[in-house]
Design an enzyme around this catalytic site. Structure first.
Site, PDB file in Angstrom:
ATOM      1  N   TRP A  56      15.436   4.607  -3.338  1.00  0.00           N
ATOM      2  CA  TRP A  56      14.003   4.805  -3.074  1.00  0.00           C
ATOM      3  C   TRP A  56      13.541   4.032  -1.845  1.00  0.00           C
ATOM      4  CZ3 TRP A  56       9.419   6.971  -4.995  1.00  0.00           C
ATOM      5  CH2 TRP A  56       8.225   6.336  -4.628  1.00  0.00           C
ATOM      6  N   MET A  57      12.753   4.712  -0.981  1.00  0.00           N
ATOM      7  CA  MET A  57      12.082   4.026   0.124  1.00  0.00           C
ATOM      8  C   MET A  57      10.618   4.453   0.111  1.00  0.00           C
ATOM      9  SD  MET A  57      12.651   4.440   4.253  1.00  0.00           S
ATOM     10  CE  MET A  57      12.563   6.213   4.309  1.00  0.00           C
ATOM     11  N   ASN A  58       9.693   3.492   0.348  1.00  0.00           N
ATOM     12  CA  ASN A  58       8.302   3.902   0.588  1.00  0.00           C
ATOM     13  C   ASN A  58       7.774   3.278   1.864  1.00  0.00           C
ATOM     14  OD1 ASN A  58       8.282   1.860  -1.736  1.00  0.00           O
ATOM     15  ND2 ASN A  58       6.100   1.898  -1.372  1.00  0.00           N
ATOM     16  N   ASP A  59       6.710   2.534   1.838  1.00  0.00           N
ATOM     17  CA  ASP A  59       5.965   2.183   3.056  1.00  0.00           C
ATOM     18  C   ASP A  59       6.801   1.546   4.168  1.00  0.00           C
ATOM     19  OD1 ASP A  59       4.315   2.518   0.872  1.00  0.00           O
ATOM     20  OD2 ASP A  59       3.333   0.580   1.041  1.00  0.00           O
ATOM     21  N   GLN A  67       9.712  -0.735   2.337  1.00  0.00           N
ATOM     22  CA  GLN A  67       9.725  -0.946   0.891  1.00  0.00           C
ATOM     23  C   GLN A  67      10.930  -0.188   0.325  1.00  0.00           C
ATOM     24  OE1 GLN A  67       6.617  -2.437  -1.212  1.00  0.00           O
ATOM     25  NE2 GLN A  67       7.272  -3.572   0.586  1.00  0.00           N
ATOM     26  N   SER A  77       3.994  -4.535   0.478  1.00  0.00           N
ATOM     27  CA  SER A  77       3.790  -4.263   1.906  1.00  0.00           C
ATOM     28  C   SER A  77       3.094  -5.367   2.675  1.00  0.00           C
ATOM     29  CB  SER A  77       3.013  -2.967   2.056  1.00  0.00           C
ATOM     30  OG  SER A  77       3.899  -1.917   1.770  1.00  0.00           O
ATOM     31  N   GLU A 102      -5.530   0.736   0.436  1.00  0.00           N
ATOM     32  CA  GLU A 102      -4.214   0.136   0.637  1.00  0.00           C
ATOM     33  C   GLU A 102      -3.914   0.088   2.148  1.00  0.00           C
ATOM     34  OE1 GLU A 102      -1.674   1.137  -3.312  1.00  0.00           O
ATOM     35  OE2 GLU A 102      -1.707   2.778  -1.880  1.00  0.00           O
ATOM     36  N   ASP A 150      -5.704   5.125  -2.027  1.00  0.00           N
ATOM     37  CA  ASP A 150      -4.794   5.190  -3.162  1.00  0.00           C
ATOM     38  C   ASP A 150      -5.040   6.437  -4.027  1.00  0.00           C
ATOM     39  OD1 ASP A 150      -2.922   4.353  -4.941  1.00  0.00           O
ATOM     40  OD2 ASP A 150      -4.193   2.884  -5.939  1.00  0.00           O
TER      41      ASP A 150
HETATM   42  N1  DQQ Z   1       3.004   0.417  -1.691  1.00  0.00           N
HETATM   43  C1  DQQ Z   1       3.266  -0.986  -1.817  1.00  0.00           C
HETATM   44  C2  DQQ Z   1       1.934  -1.625  -1.934  1.00  0.00           C
HETATM   45  C3  DQQ Z   1       1.044  -0.662  -1.244  1.00  0.00           C
HETATM   46  C4  DQQ Z   1       1.590   0.657  -1.674  1.00  0.00           C
HETATM   47  C5  DQQ Z   1       4.161  -1.210  -3.002  1.00  0.00           C
HETATM   48  C6  DQQ Z   1       1.211   1.784  -0.762  1.00  0.00           C
HETATM   49  O1  DQQ Z   1       1.923  -2.899  -1.316  1.00  0.00           O
HETATM   50  O2  DQQ Z   1      -0.300  -0.836  -1.599  1.00  0.00           O
HETATM   51  O3  DQQ Z   1       5.403  -0.613  -2.748  1.00  0.00           O
HETATM   52  O4  DQQ Z   1       2.097   2.854  -0.848  1.00  0.00           O
END
Ligand code: DQQ
Length: 576
Positions: free
Chosen positions: A56-59, A75, A120, A240, A274
């Site tokens: 998994w990858m996010n921000d 992330q 993040s 966010e 969000d």
């Molecule tokens: N993702 C992070 C948070 C942020 C959110 C957690 C936004 O810090 O608010 O992985 O996608």
């Protein structure tokens, strides 16, 4: 194994599969380990978009350039393809196209600060030479707090090791400061004020009011919360990943985040909403003495403001590239699949191609364009000029790898009298795109491209324009741009939204240009030279690799001229 699966499903039935954390869906860990493949399924992996080898990858976090090397942190869940205990993964690059992976820069460790996760945050280059990371930690009590990390060895351009400050957490929710510990995250890049104090904002909410809480510090360690937020928005829910930066009124050059406020400058405030998962921005004025910001055009807080991208694009962050004097935007593109499907795929999440971003001549919006370096992957160029696309026709773009391509096309409209009348009630571009689908015959348009199309057109992602006459006023037109996923896949479990936005281009004087970066499961499109961007995440079942085709088409009642079209196969980047 079967027994274990049954028990896990039973536990899910009893306790529920999914719960939300910072709005990212999580899955029962036992179920994840059962579903997760031993190696990631390559079908929808991309060739030149940034992604880790698996999981998994996010921000995007803390992007920066240091000693000529670009850094991207992100992330990442090292334990699987769904959201979980998050670390700051780290890659570096000399050109923003080819990337080398490194060990995570930050991992959960300090109980008072981040033993739950390292969420993040952003990088600031102090005095032009010392990078510092501010990030959100999820502490032992699951509270969100802000923390600092600095490089161990400044002479290492790759900045492989980071030391967490012994002063952490630097900012925490208390009963006095009235901050809600579950809505306090994502510190921005800091900027230096006239009084030599640093400022930065943290995303938050109070009841349903979204907030960009302002903090100030002399030494980057001791931070004081200002009485007023930099900006807030009624009834928007949590803000966010706030991002706040100056842009020049004139020209494409970027500006350092600490550039003093002056006559030729406006500021951009971006927030990630969000509740809708949209990245909204406003352009406005920053009063450096009062530390207040007021948007000039549109409003950020009502969910109907300007968006970086009208498709999938979230938790974005910019940085100033001091070497090429440009501002670069990174954004996360999540999956359009149910969680169980991407867990079975073994990976989840992409980053959009980094984009240069600057203020449009009108001052009313930003313009974005893929960084020029991505063009190094272009090969096999084919072109077409001055070709009339008759009503109801299409032309196949052959001799390139249609599933891995870059296409730029400019349309010149003919027969403006054929444009359908615009109904002023049509305020929502996405809804309008859903009414005016690419395959239905229109007036002036729809015309555009069909990407990732299967042989018999059972599947395709259409990116197109439709032009409407505005009221009785002569010479006024409305241009609608859509990116339609309705027929993108035979798989019924994928998101099929037809995304859309209005494009501020006058078709009487200007050509209508479209650029799309097509990369197996992503179609990232830029209309009007980057005034509207729409990213679609699609999962064709037939139009995979060599079985994918690319067309230009016109389903309007009037011909359009392709004044020029260039398309390339794209080579694979060396990515992690
Ligand atoms: N993702 C992070 C948070 C942020 C959110 C957690 C936004 O810090 O608010 O992985 O996608």
């Amino acid at each position: 194994m079967i027994m274990k699966t049954c028990l896990v499903f039973l536990s899910i039935l009893i306790h529920g599969v999914l719960h939300l954390q910072a709005s990212h869906v999580t899955i029962n860990q036992d179920l994840q380990s059962i579903l997760q493949p031993s190696s990631p399924n390559p079908t929808y992996r991309t060739a030149y978009h940034f992604q880790p080898p698996k999981n998994w990858m996010n921000d995007p976090n803390g992007p920066m350039i240091y000693k000529g090397i670009y850094h991207l942190f992100y992330q990442y869940n090292p334990d699987g393809p769904s959201f979980g205990k998050i670390v700051w993964a780290h890659s570096t690059s000399k050109d923003l196209v080819n990337w080398t992976p490194h060990p995570p820069a930050l991992s959960p460790s300090q109980p008072s600060t981040d033993s739950g996760s390292c969420w993040s945050g952003s990088a600031t280059i102090i005095s032009g030479q010392t990078p510092a990371i501010l990030y959100t930690g999820l502490n032992q009590q699951q509270q969100q707090v802000q923390a600092l990390a600095v490089p161990k060895n400044l002479s290492d351009p790759h900045l492989l090791e980071w030391i967490k400050s012994s002063h952490n957490p630097l900012m925490a929710p208390t009963s006095q400061n009235q901050i809600n510990g579950s809505s306090f995250r994502d510190p921005s890049t800091a900027w230096l004020g006239h009084d030599l104090k640093w400022r930065m904002v943290v995303g938050s909410k109070r009841n349903r009011r979204g907030l960009a809480i302002l903090y100030k510090s002399k030494d980057f360690i001791h931070w004081t919360k200002s009485q007023h937020p930099l900006h807030s928005g009624k009834d928007s829910g949590m803000w966010e990943c706030p991002d706040f930066y100056p842009v020049k009124i004139d020209g494409k050059d970027g500006l350092d985040t600490s550039t003093p406020v002056g006559t030729g400058i406006r500021h951009v405030l971006k927030i990630s909403l969000d509740e809708t998962r949209h990245d909204l921005y406003s352009i406005g004025r920053y009063n450096a003495r009062k530390d207040s910001y007021a948007p000039e055009h549109e409003i950020v807080d009502n969910g109907r403001g300007l968006r970086y991208d009208y498709g999938k694009f979230y938790a974005s962050k910019t940085f100033y590239d001091s070497v090429k004097r440009r501002r670069i935007l990174w954004g996360w593109i999540n999956e359009s699949l149910p969680i169980v499907d991407y867990v079975k795929q073994g990976w989840s999440g992409l980053q959009a191609i980094p984009r240069s971003v600057w203020l449009d001549k009108s001052g009313k919006q930003l313009v974005q364009w893929p960084i020029h370096e991505i063009e190094m992957l272009r090969t096999n160029k084919i072109s077409m000029t001055n070709k009339v696309l008759k009503e109801g026709s299409k032309i196949k773009i052959s001799k390139i790898t249609a599933a891995q391509a870059d296409i730029e096309v400019s349309f010149e409209v003919m027969g403006l009298e054929k444009a359908e009348k615009f109904d002023p009630k049509w305020r929502d571009a996405e809804l309008l795109c859903n009414r005016k689908q690419s395959w239905t015959r229109g007036g002036l348009g729809p015309f555009g491209i069909m990407a990732l199309a299967s042989m018999n057109l059972e599947e395709f992602t259409a990116v197109y324009f439709t032009i409407f006459k505005f009221g009785e006023e002569h010479g006024k037109y409305v241009v609608l741009m859509c990116s339609d996923q309705t027929k993108s896949s035979l798989n019924v479990r994928t998101d099929k939204t037809n995304y859309g936005a209005f494009l501020d281009v006058n078709p009487v004087h200007d050509q209508l240009s479209l650029r799309s970066l097509i990369d197996h499961s992503i179609v990232e499109s830029f209309g009007g030279g980057g005034k509207v961007c729409i990213t679609s995440r699609v999962y064709p079942s037939l139009a995979i690799k060599e079985a994918a085709h690319l067309y230009v088409f016109n389903n309007g009642a009037s011909p359009v001229r392709i004044s020029k079209m260039k398309a390339w196969s794209m080579k694979k980047g060396v990515i992690n």
